[in-house]
Design an enzyme around this catalytic site. Structure first.
Site, PDB file in Angstrom:
ATOM      1  CG  ASN A 272      21.581  10.107 -14.246  1.00  0.00           C
ATOM      2  OD1 ASN A 272      22.504  10.840 -13.864  1.00  0.00           O
ATOM      3  ND2 ASN A 272      20.692   9.602 -13.419  1.00  0.00           N
ATOM      4  CG  HIS A 274      18.918   6.855 -18.517  1.00  0.00           C
ATOM      5  ND1 HIS A 274      19.702   6.387 -17.489  1.00  0.00           N
ATOM      6  CD2 HIS A 274      17.786   7.291 -17.919  1.00  0.00           C
ATOM      7  CE1 HIS A 274      19.076   6.545 -16.347  1.00  0.00           C
ATOM      8  NE2 HIS A 274      17.913   7.083 -16.579  1.00  0.00           N
ATOM      9  CB  CYS A 309      15.509   3.773 -25.015  1.00  0.00           C
ATOM     10  SG  CYS A 309      15.023   4.252 -26.671  1.00  0.00           S
TER      11      CYS A 309
END
Length: 380
Positions: A272, A274, A309
């Site tokens: 995804n 991330h 992040c």
């Protein structure tokens, strides 16, 4: 010629892994070849019945399917996994062998290993009911709307760490949290003894993968996964006062322990795009004092995920001791409350508790806040 192995549980699991074919006895599908066949047999750990897995066809050199293995249903991965839906179809169980690269300095599985197995069995559960492998168990409607699941909260309690070559059985199930998202729970057992060695619970929310904004769960999405959820509330932590529900205060500066310069590696990013939630666990533990690592082992960890992040972000890990109050000691040490009988005899001074904060360097934006509880290591 047929080679047979015993039905001893440990041998059984290794035989399954070595022969690389697994499946329950099936009615007779048409064999691919009818020539002479060579294979191995093993015992189905659930039904105790004999299952034949054919390795090769001597006369032609081709791979042959046995009459006892269903060759028309499921992928190769489905046949290799030691997992399946339970009888009611509302939860999923899978067995895992702890590998040598999954253990740490204590020669037992690390908490990151445990968290990865939880994620794996959750995804396999979703696959088993027909959800997509693209985007961690997305439904048809979610894929059309470019929606994905992301972790909002994770709570893991480990009562006994499995060692290298131990077999762990994990059961998982999913439930609706209304418009907010979903909840997924797990129970971990030592497969050899049936002992509960851990529990976990998590909350998941939907995010638009294009805008990276959270989105409420629509009726269409809920209808797609509710059919696979227990009709009545089923919780890994059924007690109202269990520690998985405790709020985590934000850790303020100055923290007692501070690790700077943590950056996401390319390998830390999932499908995804991330940082995988397990990576945050490792970052949190980076600022635990070494004397605690040497003398204690992690008993529970709770993480609230608040911000993504990105590739170029630099992360700081902050940790401070949190005072253990009487109420806290009941949560972490009471064998009746959380099922860990061995911990009930521990003295409060043998336990430690920390608050954690992960934040971005520079602007100080909060990525994650957490709490960990540690118990004194037992002599081995």
């Amino acid at each position: 010629m047929m080679l047979k192995v015993s039905c001893n549980a440990a041998e059984q699991i290794h035989s399954l892994a070595q022969c690389r074919f697994f499946g329950p006895p099936k009615s007779k599908p048409r064999p691919i070849f009818t020539r002479r066949r060579v294979g191995v047999s093993f015992c189905n750990p659930t039904t105790k019945s004999s299952v034949l897995a054919v390795v090769s066809d001597r006369s032609s050199g081709g791979v042959v399917a046995s009459e006892d293995v269903d060759t028309g249903l499921g992928s190769l991965a489905d046949r290799l996994r030691l997992g399946s839906l339970t009888e009611d179809g509302l939860s999923y169980k899978e067995k895992f062998i702890v590998r040598c690269y999954e253990v740490g300095i204590n020669k037992t599985a690390t908490v990151e290993t445990i968290a990865n197995l939880l994620q794996e069995v959750g995804c396999n559960h979703a696959q088993s009911v027909g959800f997509s492998t693209d985007g961690f168990a997305t439904t048809t409607t979610m894929r059309k709307m470019h929606l994905i699941w992301v972790t909002a909260r994770m709570h893991i309690e480990i009562y006994k760490y499995p060692a290298w070559s131990d077999v762990v059985e994990i059961e998982t199930w999913c439930q609706s949290e209304g418009r907010i998202g979903t909840r997924r729970d797990w129970i971990l057992k030592d497969y050899a003894t049936g002992e509960v060695i851990g529990r976990a619970t998590s909350k998941w929310v939907m995010m638009n993968e294009d805008t990276r904004r959270l989105q409420k769960v629509s009726d269409d999405v809920r209808d797609e996964y509710l059919v696979f959820c227990p009709r009545e509330l089923r919780l890994a932590f059924p007690e109202e006062n269990n520690s998985s529900l405790r709020k985590i205060p934000k850790l303020e500066d100055p923290a007692e322990y501070h690790t700077k310069g943590l950056v996401p590696r390319r390998a830390d990013f999932d499908m995804n795009q991330h940082v995988n939630n397990v990576t945050y666990i490792g970052w949190v533990l980076e600022s635990i004092p070494q004397e605690t690592i040497d003398s204690h082992e992690l008993q529970s960890i709770t993480l609230d995920y608040r911000r993504e992040c990105q590739h170029d972000d630099i992360v700081e890990s902050l940790t401070s001791v949190e005072a253990i109050e009487e109420r806290d000691s009941i949560h972490s040490l009471n064998g009746i409350t959380n099922g860990f009988a061995a911990a009930a005899g521990n003295k409060q001074q043998d336990c430690k508790q920390f608050l954690h904060l992960l934040r971005l360097s520079g602007d100080g934006l909060e990525i994650n806040r957490g709490r960990t509880e540690w118990r004194k290591k037992c002599p081995r």
